[in-house]
Scaffold this active site. Structure first.
Site, PDB file in Angstrom:
ATOM      1  N   LYS A   1       0.850  -1.202   0.000  1.00 25.89           N
ATOM      2  CA  LYS A   1       0.000   0.000   0.000  1.00 25.89           C
ATOM      3  C   LYS A   1       0.882   1.247   0.000  1.00 25.89           C
ATOM      4  O   LYS A   1       2.093   1.161   0.239  1.00 25.89           O
ATOM      5  CB  LYS A   1      -0.909  -0.019   1.230  1.00 25.89           C
ATOM      6  CG  LYS A   1      -0.177  -0.041   2.567  1.00 25.89           C
ATOM      7  CD  LYS A   1      -1.144  -0.279   3.722  1.00 25.89           C
ATOM      8  CE  LYS A   1      -0.417  -0.311   5.051  1.00 25.89           C
ATOM      9  NZ  LYS A   1      -1.307  -0.734   6.153  1.00 25.89           N
TER      10      LYS A   1
ATOM     11  N   TYR B   1      13.603  31.448   7.676  1.00 26.71           N
ATOM     12  CA  TYR B   1      12.370  32.058   8.185  1.00 26.71           C
ATOM     13  C   TYR B   1      12.374  32.071   9.705  1.00 26.71           C
ATOM     14  O   TYR B   1      12.659  31.061  10.350  1.00 26.71           O
ATOM     15  CB  TYR B   1      11.160  31.256   7.691  1.00 26.71           C
ATOM     16  CG  TYR B   1      10.918  31.385   6.205  1.00 26.71           C
ATOM     17  CD1 TYR B   1      10.626  32.611   5.633  1.00 26.71           C
ATOM     18  CD2 TYR B   1      10.990  30.265   5.381  1.00 26.71           C
ATOM     19  CE1 TYR B   1      10.399  32.724   4.269  1.00 26.71           C
ATOM     20  CE2 TYR B   1      10.763  30.362   4.020  1.00 26.71           C
ATOM     21  CZ  TYR B   1      10.467  31.604   3.470  1.00 26.71           C
ATOM     22  OH  TYR B   1      10.241  31.701   2.123  1.00 26.71           O
TER      23      TYR B   1
HETATM   24  C1  LIG Z   1      -0.758  -1.793   6.794  1.00 26.69           C
HETATM   25  C2  LIG Z   1      -1.381  -3.068   7.196  1.00 26.69           C
HETATM   26  C3  LIG Z   1      -0.585  -4.215   7.372  1.00 26.69           C
HETATM   27  C4  LIG Z   1       0.926  -4.187   7.329  1.00 26.69           C
HETATM   28  O1  LIG Z   1       1.359  -3.821   8.608  1.00 26.69           O
HETATM   29  P1  LIG Z   1       2.912  -3.633   8.933  1.00 26.69           P
HETATM   30  O2  LIG Z   1       2.945  -3.409  10.392  1.00 26.69           O
HETATM   31  O3  LIG Z   1       3.316  -2.436   8.162  1.00 26.69           O
HETATM   32  O4  LIG Z   1       3.587  -4.870   8.498  1.00 26.69           O
HETATM   33  C5  LIG Z   1      -1.224  -5.404   7.652  1.00 26.69           C
HETATM   34  N1  LIG Z   1      -2.562  -5.461   7.769  1.00 26.69           N
HETATM   35  C6  LIG Z   1      -3.359  -4.379   7.633  1.00 26.69           C
HETATM   36  C7  LIG Z   1      -4.823  -4.527   7.787  1.00 26.69           C
HETATM   37  C8  LIG Z   1      -2.793  -3.142   7.357  1.00 26.69           C
HETATM   38  O5  LIG Z   1      -3.571  -2.064   7.223  1.00 26.69           O
END
Ligand SMILES: *Cc1c(COP(=O)(O)O)cnc(C)c1O
Length: 371
Positions: free
Chosen positions: A43, A263
């Site tokens: 993702k 800034y």
């Molecule tokens: C993002 C996600 C993962 C992966 O988790 P990590 O801790 O990054 O390995 C797994 N399951 C779900 C439902 C997620 O949203």
């Protein structure tokens, strides 16, 4: 030929190097810790590392399928010709489930609204029922679980339950009571599903931290996201960070003590020094909150950021002595082998998670992948 072209280390622009070999090695390391199958969670553009590149590197390390949030995040995997199983678990009930089925994408189902919408609009769908095992966020509440399982069984001509999934809220704290509670709830959920007539082949609860620190959470598969790119919240194993951000010095100027920078004039030179300008800032993903704490790696040593990180540029206090020229490279972060800062340190400086640093890097950065 320009003079600069003759300088061996001269860099033309900020470059984000993605070490895909590190991703493959990380997956191998994680695979050695579990007998279960590994789903690569690609993702957020593969945690900011490039979705398709990370997906391929994860396959090379032993992952067998993919997980993403919405259906639109699954599409590019198919467009890239990847044929492995893909699960999409975060869609509203009005999402284009028919398209998901056409693309052979499996769907997470957190409740009856989704179940009915999928049965109606996307017959033939393969689904994973989602149980809330303590997140209080996504997945069906335990009180609704039995009804959801029974409804899925009744709709078995339209949807096939191939998996049950949960997620643990405190897996990065192995002793936390929520872990045992979540595991027990998941086992209960599986029992309820089977009693309702379902026979899900995949049951998956663990993400990276639980996979590395809690074998009781393993079940048939783990969903690995952060671990792919070297983020280990469990602190139990050495994973390898995959990103190196290098930026050229655009200009160097010598300034007297008392010179204020940037800034708000939040930084003032206490001695005569030289200031180097690099062409990366918060629009590239360097958090402004890290100003005043952050360091970078220049000519084999750490140098502090001077003043506030701006949108497009950042000033470095180079000190009075080291011989440096415009075009010389500054390592903003890397795996840390040479002593350079890591994304984990940037996260500490910005009071956030490493996840937020790597997923917040901007598309403006030129990317280069190495195998
Ligand atoms: C993002 C996600 C993962 C992966 O988790 P990590 O801790 O990054 O390995 C797994 N399951 C779900 C439902 C997620 O949203």
């Amino acid at each position: 030929m320009s003079l600069l072209a003759l300088r061996p280390h001269s860099l033309q622009q900020a470059t984000l190097e993605v070490d895909l070999g590190a991703v493959t090695a990380n997956v191998r390391t994680i695979k050695s810790r579990t007998a279960g199958e590994l789903m690569a969670v690609v993702k957020a553009d593969g945690f900011g590392h490039g979705q398709i590149d990370v997906a391929r590197a994860a396959l090379a390390g032993g992952a067998t399928r993919f997980g993403v949030t919405g259906i639109d995040e699954a599409r590019p995997l198919r467009e890239a010709g990847l044929t492995q199983r893909v699960l999409s678990w975060l869609n509203p009930p009005g999402a284009d489930f028919a398209a998901a089925v056409r693309l052979d994408i499996e769907l997470g189902v957190p409740g009856l609204d989704h179940l009915h919408a999928i049965a109606r609009t996307a017959p033939g769908a393969r689904i994973h029922l989602q149980l809330d095992t303590g997140m209080g966020r996504d997945g069906a509440e335990p009180a609704q679980w039995d009804r959801l399982c029974r409804a899925a069984w009744q709709l078995r001509e339209s949807v096939r339950v191939v998996g049950i999934m949960g997620h643990l809220p405190c897996a990065d704290q192995p002793g936390h009571a929520a872990n045992a509670r979540g595991r027990d709830l998941f086992v209960w959920g599986l029992r309820v599903a089977r009693a309702a007539g379902l026979s899900p082949a995949d049951h998956h609860l663990a993400a990276t931290a639980a996979t590395l620190s809690d074998p009781l959470s393993h079940h048939t598969m783990s969903r690995i996201g952060a671990g792919l790119v070297g983020i280990d919240e469990s602190g139990t194993v050495r994973l390898r960070p995959a990103l190196t951000l290098t930026a050229p010095l655009v200009t160097i100027r010598s300034v007297p003590a008392g010179t204020s920078v940037g800034y708000g004039h939040t930084w003032t030179a206490r001695r005569a020094t030289r200031l180097g300008l690099i062409p990366v800032g918060y629009a590239d993903g360097l958090p402004q909150l890290a100003s005043g704490r952050a360091e970078v790696w220049v000519a084999g040593t750490r140098r502090p950021v001077a003043g506030r990180i701006s949108m497009d540029m950042t000033v470095i206090d180079l000190g009075p002595d080291t011989p440096l020229s415009p075009g010389d490279p500054v390592i903003v972060f890397g795996p840390g082998d040479r002593g350079e800062p890591t994304t984990a340190e940037w996260a500490t400086w910005a009071e956030t998670l490493e996840h937020e640093i790597v997923t917040g890097l901007s598309a403006r950065l030129r990317r280069k992948t190495t195998l």
